[in-house]
Design an enzyme around this catalytic site. Structure first.
Site, mmCIF file in Angstrom:
data_model
loop_
_atom_site.group_PDB
_atom_site.id
_atom_site.type_symbol
_atom_site.label_atom_id
_atom_site.label_comp_id
_atom_site.label_asym_id
_atom_site.label_seq_id
_atom_site.Cartn_x
_atom_site.Cartn_y
_atom_site.Cartn_z
ATOM 1 N N ASP A 1 10.381 4.709 -4.933
ATOM 2 C CA ASP A 1 9.922 4.411 -3.569
ATOM 3 C C ASP A 1 10.534 3.089 -3.113
ATOM 4 O OD1 ASP A 1 6.667 3.700 -2.074
ATOM 5 O OD2 ASP A 1 8.413 4.761 -1.256
ATOM 6 N N ALA B 1 1.112 6.873 5.594
ATOM 7 C CA ALA B 1 0.336 8.016 6.098
ATOM 8 C C ALA B 1 -1.115 8.006 5.625
ATOM 9 C CB ALA B 1 1.008 9.310 5.668
ATOM 10 N N HIS C 1 6.056 7.728 5.897
ATOM 11 C CA HIS C 1 5.481 6.623 5.127
ATOM 12 C C HIS C 1 4.243 6.128 5.868
ATOM 13 C CE1 HIS C 1 8.770 5.506 2.151
ATOM 14 N NE2 HIS C 1 9.216 6.573 2.769
ATOM 15 N N SER D 1 7.114 2.143 -6.894
ATOM 16 C CA SER D 1 7.645 1.091 -6.012
ATOM 17 C C SER D 1 8.123 -0.084 -6.872
ATOM 18 C CB SER D 1 6.532 0.605 -5.090
ATOM 19 O OG SER D 1 5.564 -0.084 -5.889
ATOM 20 N N HIS E 1 2.701 0.564 6.612
ATOM 21 C CA HIS E 1 2.033 0.476 5.306
ATOM 22 C C HIS E 1 0.707 -0.255 5.417
ATOM 23 C CE1 HIS E 1 6.243 0.729 3.279
ATOM 24 N NE2 HIS E 1 5.687 1.918 3.371
ATOM 25 N N ASP F 1 16.168 2.288 0.766
ATOM 26 C CA ASP F 1 15.614 1.810 2.037
ATOM 27 C C ASP F 1 16.499 0.683 2.568
ATOM 28 O OD1 ASP F 1 12.410 0.425 3.194
ATOM 29 O OD2 ASP F 1 14.329 0.848 4.198
ATOM 30 N N ASP G 1 -0.789 5.834 -0.521
ATOM 31 C CA ASP G 1 -1.107 4.836 -1.543
ATOM 32 C C ASP G 1 -2.409 4.115 -1.205
ATOM 33 O OD1 ASP G 1 0.436 1.808 -2.842
ATOM 34 O OD2 ASP G 1 -0.852 3.297 -3.774
ATOM 35 N N ASN H 1 3.625 10.069 2.229
ATOM 36 C CA ASN H 1 3.360 8.982 1.275
ATOM 37 C C ASN H 1 1.927 8.490 1.405
ATOM 38 O OD1 ASN H 1 6.081 9.168 0.764
ATOM 39 N ND2 ASN H 1 6.473 6.978 0.946
HETATM 40 O O1 LIG Z 1 4.282 4.656 2.494
HETATM 41 C C1 LIG Z 1 3.733 4.099 1.544
HETATM 42 C C2 LIG Z 1 2.224 3.962 1.483
HETATM 43 O O2 LIG Z 1 1.634 4.110 2.754
HETATM 44 P P1 LIG Z 1 0.058 3.797 2.897
HETATM 45 O O3 LIG Z 1 -0.118 2.326 2.777
HETATM 46 O O4 LIG Z 1 -0.331 4.313 4.284
HETATM 47 O O5 LIG Z 1 -0.672 4.544 1.814
HETATM 48 N N1 LIG Z 1 4.449 3.630 0.482
HETATM 49 O O6 LIG Z 1 5.787 3.801 0.458
HETATM 50 C C3 LIG Z 1 3.826 2.889 -0.625
HETATM 51 C C4 LIG Z 1 4.351 1.476 -0.696
HETATM 52 C C5 LIG Z 1 3.650 0.730 -1.805
HETATM 53 O O7 LIG Z 1 4.414 -0.437 -2.098
HETATM 54 P P2 LIG Z 1 3.798 -1.540 -3.083
HETATM 55 O O8 LIG Z 1 3.488 -0.862 -4.398
HETATM 56 O O9 LIG Z 1 4.887 -2.555 -3.200
HETATM 57 O O10 LIG Z 1 2.549 -2.069 -2.421
HETATM 58 ZN ZN LIG Z 2 6.686 3.323 2.310
#
Ligand SMILES: O=C(COP(=O)(O)O)N(O)CCCOP(=O)(O)O
Ligand SMILES: [Zn+2]
Length: 308
Positions: free
Chosen positions: A81, A212, A210, A49, A179, A103, A255, A253
Site C-alpha cells: 500500500d 473508504a 482509498h 503500508s 485517509h 503512489d 483501515d 481500502n
Molecule cells: O486508504 C487507506 C485507508 O483509508 P481509511 O483511513 O478510510 O480506512 N489506506 O491506504 C491505508 C493507509 C494506512 O497507512 P498507515 O499504515 O501509514 O497509517
Molecule cells: Zn490509501
C-alpha cells in the site's frame, strides 16, 4: 493460495462488487480479517503500508500472511500500500508480494507516468500487478470553487491517458475520500459524476477507492465511552461505497474502521476488568471485533461474499 488481483478484479467488475483491501499490522488483525473472509467465502487483499513495515518488520508480516494463506486456503493478495518509490516496489516484488501500489500522485503528471511505467515494466516481468494513483486524496468543502476541485480530484481524460501510457493494472482515484477519521467537515459527499466519467473513459478497468472507511458511530461512541477522545470524526456513508462499486470500483481500502473497532474492544475490556494484565484477555476481543467488522464490510458494503 497467494494470487494477484487480476482475476479477482475481472470477476468483481463483471459482477459489480468490490474486493476488500484491509491493512495489516499484527497477528490479531490478520487473524481477524482472514477468519471473516473464510466465514464469508470472500477473496481478500491484505495490504502493507510503510507504517506497517516499520511497526512489525517486513519479514514478520510476510510470514504471517504466508501462515494465513496456508491456514485458510483463501485466494489472498499480498499488496504493498502506498509504495513511495520504484525501489520499495521492487523490494516487495522480490520478496514475494503479488501486487504493489506505486503512489507517485504528488509528482507532476509526466513524472507520475514515468515512475509508474518503470514499476509496471519490472512488476509485469515478475507476474506482479500494479496500482497507481492520480489526483489528490482530499475531501473539499461544498462551497469550494470547481477549479480547485479539478486541481485535486482525478481528471477523467488524464486518467485515460495515464492508463494508456503506463499499462498499469488498476488506478486509485480521488473523488472526495481521504485517509483517517476526519474525512469531511460538512456533509459527506463523493463526486459520482466524475467517477462515472472516469469509468466511461476506462471501460472494464478496475478503479480503486482509498479512504473508504465509514467511521461507524457505534464504534466512535464505544471508544469515547471508555476513555477515548475522538470528537467530530466522520467517514464515507456505506451506501456511497456501495454505489461506487456499481461504477467500476473493484478495490476498497479499509483501515480506520478496523482501528476503531479494535480500539473500542480493547478500551472496553480494560475498563471491564481492571485486575487483568494478561494481554490475551483484551487482544482476543480485539481480534473478534476485527472479524465482525470485516464480515460486516464484506456482506453489507463490498458484496464480495460467496465470490470464491
Ligand atoms: O486508504 C487507506 C485507508 O483509508 P481509511 O483511513 O478510510 O480506512 N489506506 O491506504 C491505508 C493507509 C494506512 O497507512 P498507515 O499504515 O501509514 O497509517
Ligand atoms: Zn490509501
Amino acid at each position: 493460495p497467494l494470487v494477484t488481483s487480476k482475476e479477482l478484479f475481472t470477476k468483481a467488475y463483471a459482477n459489480k462488487y468490490a474486493v476488500g483491501a484491509f491493512n495489516v499490522n499484527n497477528m490479531e488483525i490478520i487473524q481477524g480479517i482472514v477468519s471473516a473472509a473464510k466465514t464469508e467465502n470472500a477473496p481478500l487483499i491484505l495490504q502493507v503500508s510503510a507504517g506497517a513495515r516499520k511497526y512489525a518488520s517486513p519479514i514478520y508480516l510476510r510470514k504471517l500472511v504466508e501462515a494465513a494463506v496456508e491456514d485458510s486456503n483463501l485466494p489472498i493478495v499480498l499488496h504493498l500500500d502506498h509504495g513511495e518509490s520504484f525501489d520499495i516496489c521492487k523490494q516487495c516484488i522480490d520478496d514475494g508480494f503479488t501486487s504493489v501500489m506505486i503512489d507517485a500522485s504528488h509528482h507532476s503528471f509526466e513524472e507520475n507516468i514515468s515512475i509508474t511505467k518503470k514499476v509496471v515494466e519490472y512488476a509485469h516481468s515478475k507476474g506482479v500487478v500494479v496500482e497507481a494513483e492520480l489526483g489528490r486524496l482530499a475531501g473539499v468543502e461544498d462551497d469550494v470553487q470547481v477549479s480547485e476541485k479539478d486541481a485535486i480530484y482525478t481528471n477523467p481524460e488524464q486518467a485515460a491517458e495515464f492508463v494508456q501510457k503506463t499499462g498499469v493494472d488498476s488506478l486509485a482515484i480521488a473523488i472526495g475520500t481521504s485517509h483517517g477519521a476526519y474525512k469531511f467537515k460538512g456533509e459527506p459527499n463523493l463526486d459520482f459524476e466524475r467517477l462515472q466519467e472516469i469509468a466511461k473513459l476506462l471501460p472494464n478497468f478496475p478503479l480503486v477507492l482509498h479512504g473508504a472507511s465509514t467511521v461507524l458511530p457505534e464504534f466512535l461512541e464505544l471508544c469515547n465511552q471508555y476513555g477515548g477522545d475522538i470528537p467530530g470524526a466522520q467517514g464515507v456513508p456505506e451506501e456511497m461505497i456501495r454505489k461506487a462499486t456499481q461504477f467500476g470500483v473493484c478495490k476498497v481500502n479499509i483501515d480506520t474502521d478496523l482501528r476503531l473497532a479494535m480500539t473500542a474492544a480493547v478500551r472496553k475490556e480494560l475498563f471491564a476488568d481492571p485486575k487483568n494484565f494478561d494481554p490475551r484477555k483484551y487482544l482476543a476481543p480485539a481480534r473478534t471485533a476485527i472479524e465482525e467488522m470485516v464480515r460486516h464490510k464484506i456482506v453489507n458494503v463490498l458484496g464480495s461474499d460467496n465470490r470464491i
